[in-house]
Design a protein around this motif. Structure first.
Motif, short mmCIF file in Angstrom:
data_model
loop_
_atom_site.label_atom_id
_atom_site.label_comp_id
_atom_site.label_asym_id
_atom_site.label_seq_id
_atom_site.Cartn_x
_atom_site.Cartn_y
_atom_site.Cartn_z
N GLN A 164 -7.75 1.79 -10.80
CA GLN A 164 -6.35 1.98 -11.16
C GLN A 164 -6.23 2.88 -12.38
O GLN A 164 -7.19 3.14 -13.11
CB GLN A 164 -5.68 0.63 -11.42
N TRP A 171 -7.68 -0.71 -6.97
CA TRP A 171 -6.91 -0.83 -5.72
C TRP A 171 -7.94 -0.99 -4.59
O TRP A 171 -8.85 -0.16 -4.46
CB TRP A 171 -6.06 0.40 -5.44
N VAL A 197 0.67 -2.75 -1.78
CA VAL A 197 1.53 -1.58 -1.73
C VAL A 197 1.32 -0.96 -0.35
O VAL A 197 0.18 -0.62 0.02
CB VAL A 197 1.18 -0.57 -2.83
N SER A 199 1.98 1.99 2.44
CA SER A 199 2.38 3.39 2.60
C SER A 199 2.21 3.77 4.06
O SER A 199 1.09 3.73 4.60
CB SER A 199 1.49 4.30 1.74
N ASP A 240 -1.81 7.82 -5.63
CA ASP A 240 -1.35 7.61 -7.01
C ASP A 240 -2.06 6.38 -7.58
O ASP A 240 -1.73 5.24 -7.20
CB ASP A 240 0.17 7.40 -7.03
N ALA A 242 -1.73 4.99 -10.28
CA ALA A 242 -0.84 4.14 -11.09
C ALA A 242 -0.05 3.17 -10.21
O ALA A 242 0.25 2.05 -10.63
CB ALA A 242 0.11 5.01 -11.90
N THR A 243 0.30 3.59 -9.00
CA THR A 243 1.17 2.77 -8.14
C THR A 243 0.49 2.28 -6.87
O THR A 243 0.99 1.37 -6.22
CB THR A 243 2.42 3.57 -7.74
N GLY A 244 -0.63 2.91 -6.48
CA GLY A 244 -1.28 2.56 -5.22
C GLY A 244 -0.65 3.20 -4.01
O GLY A 244 -1.01 2.90 -2.87
N GLN A 245 0.28 4.12 -4.23
CA GLN A 245 1.00 4.75 -3.13
C GLN A 245 0.20 5.91 -2.53
O GLN A 245 -0.41 6.71 -3.25
CB GLN A 245 2.35 5.29 -3.62
N SER A 247 0.49 9.30 0.03
CA SER A 247 1.56 10.21 0.47
C SER A 247 0.98 11.55 0.90
O SER A 247 -0.22 11.80 0.76
CB SER A 247 2.58 10.42 -0.66
#
Length: 608
Positions: A164, A171, A197, A199, A240, A242-245, A247
């Motif tokens: 992370q 993560w 999280v 996605s 990301d 920071a967020t685990g997203q 994309s």
């Protein structure tokens, strides 16, 4: 200016020294030496393997996603995970943040296990506590705990760990089956989070066509993911930390040979994240190892030496900065020694690791990424050209640095420094600045940086506070060699400046190479009266040589008779000379200010 120097990779995290895989295959990394084959493994698995060592590089555990073995090659009781050794990246071992003894062992199912109903294998884990069984490790609770994955609990054949953004937690990323959803679960000191999280991005990993198989890896900086959809295509995605997203999925079909995409299996990033390595192979369609340059229009080139293709499958970046690649059913491991470099310069070596027993089947050991990497680049920040007397700033950028020492090349050292430092060079010349970086595991990196030091000009206008006589203006002198430019506070560019009024005056001199020097003075101009006659007769009137308007105690007075013989010399003159012992007549005087160099000359008559 930022100058980056590649340095020899160093082993940073010895937790990833032991590699266990395939049919009883194993090797270990050795500081300062080549990898060494290891005998004794009892594991027999096609893929889906993971292992971990302690901080000293001693083996602790290994797994195939179905069971867990300890360092004595003994099965840990009640360690059934419910995963499959036939899953591409079917298992992973991650030490729990904040703990030195607890290890999460993750497993996912193989596509051929997919069933409906309550018996779905899906995504599972168990926790091994190394303080149990006299240090051999035991299960700290039930093993094979299933983690729900909506909508059907199916998991594709990949599990990976990405550090992370806080640099501490992880993560744990898996992909759902028959869906395009990525699930990122936080692993912290409190344990594995239950709310992921989610996605939904990229292609669907499905049972039909086996696209649920194939590898997935994160870049060492944790900002990108690469995914192989077996027998279909490759994808590159953003992540990301920071967020685990997840994309921005991009298919790589346009950049790789069609036959490679149609047999997609292995992926791995280079340590600096600029290269992506790919493998593909299915039955007779043997493709080999390809490099995709992510910074050069996705240029794709085959880097293994086999012209007819070879059965390369799994790829794994090691803590020594090298990529190890599995040769299906081969008795050894091939290695990409310089994976940051483009094309053939990547240093592909066949059979670099010889296995004394066993062999690779398909997959190779799966490790967390990227935090185990030793820093492979040391960047020195600062100008490559400085002037004498000018602060030369240097900065070292290297992840995981615990101790930094500096050698400035001129005999000065800073043995216990920080990542940023400043040094003053007093002599011109070429110097080699060296920085040594050691991490918490004892790995050492060195880098060197040339610095050219040029001679700065010297200018000295005298004391900061000066006085001058209005009748005899002060001349400020900043004369330099012809190539040095001079500029005064009034804009003039002459070597000297004549001062007639009180004020602050400055001068700047600059060499053709850009080295500069400056000086400033404050000048007070006042009327000065130097007598031209004295009458030392004791009447108290005009008995001594009194300098009016000149500060006493500053000047040096020298007096000469008419034949040029020195008859008096007084430093720090205080208006006391009365021609004692000298006859009447005309005398010559010289007044010198040691502070400014100013000289006043004239005659004085002694009348008796």
């Amino acid at each position: 200016m930022l100058c980056t120097f590649l340095v020899q990779p160093a082993l940073a995290q010895r937790e990833f020294y032991h590699w266990y895989f395939g049919n009883r295959g194993a090797f270990r990394l050795q500081p300062g030496g080549p990898p060494a084959g290891v005998s004794g493994s009892v594991m027999n698995t096609q893929e889906g393997c993971a292992s971990v060592a302690d901080k000293h590089g001693n083996l602790l555990l290994y797994t195939n996603g179905e069971a867990i073995w300890d360092r004595t090659n003994t099965l840990i009781p009640l360690s059934g995970l419910g995963g499959s050794g036939s899953a591409t990246q079917g298992s992973l071992i991650v030490r729990q943040p904040g703990s030195q003894t607890r290890y999460y062992v993750f497993a996912v199912e193989a596509v051929e296990q997919w069933t409906s109903g309550p018996n779905v294998a899906g995504f599972r884990y168990g926790v091994v506590d190394m303080s149990l069984r006299n240090g051999l490790g035991g299960m700290a609770g039930p093993s094979g705990v299933r983690v729900p994955l909506p909508p059907n609990n199916h998991a594709a054949e990949q599990v990976l760990a990405v550090r992370q953004a806080n640099g501490v937690d992880y993560w744990i990323v898996v992909h759902g089956g028959n869906t395009n959803a990525y699930f990122a679960f936080p692993l912290t000191a409190a344990g594995l989070g239950t709310v992921p999280v989610v996605s939904q991005v990229g292609a669907v990993r499905q049972e039909g066509g086996f696209t649920a198989s194939g590898c997935a890896k994160a870049s060492p900086d944790g900002t990108q993911l690469a995914a192989a959809f077996y027998r279909s295509h490759f994808e590159l995605l953003d992540f990301d930390p920071a967020t685990g997203q997840v994309s921005n999925a991009r298919r790589l079909d346009a950049y790789v040979p069609p036959s490679l995409g149609q047999t997609a299996y292995g992926v791995e990033f280079s340590p600096d994240g600029t290269k992506l390595y790919l493998t593909g192979g299915y039955q007779s369609l043997l493709q080999g190892v390809y490099q995709l340059d992510l910074t050069n229009n996705f240029a794709c080139v085959k880097v293994d030496p086999y012209t007819t293709g070879a059965p390369y499958t799994g790829l794994q970046l090691g803590p020594d900065g090298r990529i190890y690649t599995a040769v299906c059913t081969g008795p050894g491991i091939d290695v990409i020694t310089e994976p940051d470099r483009p094309g053939a310069a990547c240093g592909f070596r066949t059979r670099a690791v010889v296995l004394p027993t066993g062999y690779v089947v398909f997959g190779i050991t799966n490790f967390p990424t990227p935090d185990f990497l030793a820093p492979r680049h040391v960047a020195l920040q600062g100008a490559t050209r400085v002037c004498t007397g000018e602060p030369a700033a240097f900065g070292c950028v290297a992840s995981g640095a615990a101790v930094v020492s500096w050698d400035f090349g001129d005999g000065a050292v800073e043995p216990a420094g920080t990542t940023r430092t400043v040094h003053l060079y007093t002599r011109p010349g070429r110097y080699l600045v060296g920085v040594t970086v050691a991490d918490t595991a004892g790995a050492v990196l060195r880098a060197y940086h040339p610095v050219w030091v040029r001679a700065a000009p010297v200018v000295d206008l005298g004391p900061g506070e000066q006085e001058a006589c209005a009748e005899r203006p002060l001349v400020l002198d900043a004369r330099q060699p012809d190539s040095v430019a001079v500029r005064w506070s009034d804009g003039s560019m002459t070597p000297t400046l004549t001062v007639t009024t009180s004020g602050t005056y400055w001068v700047e001199v600059r060499t053709p190479g850009g080295c500069r020097a400056a000086d400033t003075v404050r000048v007070t101009v006042r009327p000065c009266i130097v007598p031209n006659i004295i009458t030392p007769d004791g009447d108290g009137l005009n008995d001594t040589f009194v300098l009016r308007g000149l500060e006493p105690g500053i000047w040096t007075l020298r007096v000469f008779n008419r034949w040029g013989r020195l008859v008096n010399q007084t430093t720090q003159y205080r208006n006391e000379w009365q021609a004692h012992g000298q006859p009447a007549g005309v005398y010559y005087y010289e007044l010198l200010s040691p502070r400014t160099g100013q000289r006043l000359k004239g005659t004085v008559e002694v009348v008796r």
